[in-house]
Design a protein around this motif. Sequence first.
Motif, PDB file in Angstrom:
ATOM      1  N   ASP A 148       0.852  -1.200   0.000  1.00 26.90           N
ATOM      2  CA  ASP A 148       0.000   0.000   0.000  1.00 26.90           C
ATOM      3  C   ASP A 148       0.884   1.245   0.000  1.00 26.90           C
ATOM      4  O   ASP A 148       1.831   1.333   0.784  1.00 26.90           O
ATOM      5  N   ALA A 175       1.401   6.070  -9.161  1.00 29.81           N
ATOM      6  CA  ALA A 175       0.311   5.666 -10.070  1.00 29.81           C
ATOM      7  C   ALA A 175       0.877   5.256 -11.429  1.00 29.81           C
ATOM      8  O   ALA A 175       0.503   4.206 -11.979  1.00 29.81           O
ATOM      9  N   ARG A 178       2.465   1.945 -11.568  1.00 23.24           N
ATOM     10  CA  ARG A 178       1.501   0.839 -11.488  1.00 23.24           C
ATOM     11  C   ARG A 178       0.559   0.806 -12.686  1.00 23.24           C
ATOM     12  O   ARG A 178      -0.376   0.000 -12.706  1.00 23.24           O
ATOM     13  N   GLN A 180      -1.645   3.103 -13.347  1.00 21.49           N
ATOM     14  CA  GLN A 180      -2.965   3.616 -12.936  1.00 21.49           C
ATOM     15  C   GLN A 180      -3.097   5.086 -13.310  1.00 21.49           C
ATOM     16  O   GLN A 180      -2.087   5.766 -13.515  1.00 21.49           O
ATOM     17  N   ASP A 184      -8.033   8.291 -10.320  1.00 24.95           N
ATOM     18  CA  ASP A 184      -8.928   7.192  -9.945  1.00 24.95           C
ATOM     19  C   ASP A 184      -8.576   6.581  -8.586  1.00 24.95           C
ATOM     20  O   ASP A 184      -9.345   5.775  -8.059  1.00 24.95           O
ATOM     21  N   HIS A 185      -7.405   6.928  -8.022  1.00 22.21           N
ATOM     22  CA  HIS A 185      -6.953   6.228  -6.817  1.00 22.21           C
ATOM     23  C   HIS A 185      -6.542   7.141  -5.658  1.00 22.21           C
ATOM     24  O   HIS A 185      -6.262   6.667  -4.571  1.00 22.21           O
ATOM     25  N   GLU A 199      -8.469  -1.182  -2.690  1.00 24.46           N
ATOM     26  CA  GLU A 199      -7.262  -1.732  -3.312  1.00 24.46           C
ATOM     27  C   GLU A 199      -6.666  -0.697  -4.279  1.00 24.46           C
ATOM     28  O   GLU A 199      -7.411  -0.043  -5.013  1.00 24.46           O
ATOM     29  N   GLY A 200      -5.367  -0.514  -4.213  1.00 24.64           N
ATOM     30  CA  GLY A 200      -4.710   0.400  -5.160  1.00 24.64           C
ATOM     31  C   GLY A 200      -4.803   1.865  -4.768  1.00 24.64           C
ATOM     32  O   GLY A 200      -4.325   2.734  -5.513  1.00 24.64           O
ATOM     33  N   ALA A 201      -5.428   2.177  -3.586  1.00 23.71           N
ATOM     34  CA  ALA A 201      -5.536   3.580  -3.174  1.00 23.71           C
ATOM     35  C   ALA A 201      -4.144   4.176  -2.978  1.00 23.71           C
ATOM     36  O   ALA A 201      -3.187   3.469  -2.631  1.00 23.71           O
TER      37      ALA A 201
END
Length: 267
Positions: A148, A175, A178, A180, A184-185, A199-201
């Motif tokens: 995390d 991000a 990953r 991403q 969005d996170h 998940e992915g925050a």
Amino acid sequence: MTGPPAEGGRVLVVGALGRMGERVRAAVDEDPELVLGAALEAPGHPRLGEALAPGVAVGDDAKAALADCDVAIDFTAPAATLAALRAAAEARVPYVAGTTGFSSEQREEVERLAARTPVLVAPNFSVAVNVLVWLVGEAARRLGPEFDAELVELHHSAKRDAPSGTALRLARAVAEARGQRLEDHLVLERAGETGARPEGAIGVQTLRAGDFAGEHTVLFGGRGERLELVHRAHTRDHFARGAVRAARWILGRDPRRYTIEQVLGLE
Ligand code: NAD
């Protein structure tokens, strides 16, 4: 240093009497290639007209100030930076800005103005922070999504925007590593019944206290272990020196948007 240098350039310092403006003027004074050409402050500032160097008084007319300069360095606030940058685009004067807190509309306008004059906007001019951004991307890629990612940033109590531009840049590095979209996170606050961590925050927490020049911690939390990468700024001088280095670098370049990574040879 007084009088124009044989080579190099005359610098307009925008926000010349601010915390960073003062350190930028000191860094320009120490630079063998640059000299203070003009100083700009907010309209109505009580020290307008004050002489900062021979022939350089604090003014509030961007167009007049730009006429005496080869490059501008700006640490102010988003609306002030955009106003001076519009005048610099008109006058074709290269522009280096460290201001943070731009909205996405303001960022788009910066992009448009960069078609007319060279522009470099960086949320952090520190060499070590820019290396940290690279390290954070590498760490995120190698640790994988089961770690995390959380960030904490601490700045002086007068800072006007949150989270810091640097914290957002570090979050973006996680991000991107990953694959991403940060939007969005990103999690900027938690209170009440939050439920489990999505998940992915990518969480970013802001602390404001005292007179700290800036501290950023990136924490990767796994099962039974964690990795923390920390940068602490002790003074503001290295930001000013980085901006002055960028000003020297941007002189004579073509109109477009440049990055601090290009100046520091990190890309
Ligand atoms: P500050 O409030 O001490 O200084 C800002 C100065 O800008 C003030 O003197 C103010 O009067 C002046 N100003 C306001 N409106 C103006 C206008 N229209 N025209 C000209 N001058 C105007 O703030 P600071 O601590 O020096 O920080 C300034 C900005 O720089 C902030 O956005 C901060 O986050 C950012 N910053 C960036 C870095 C970096 O490395 N990129 C480092 C430190 C601070």
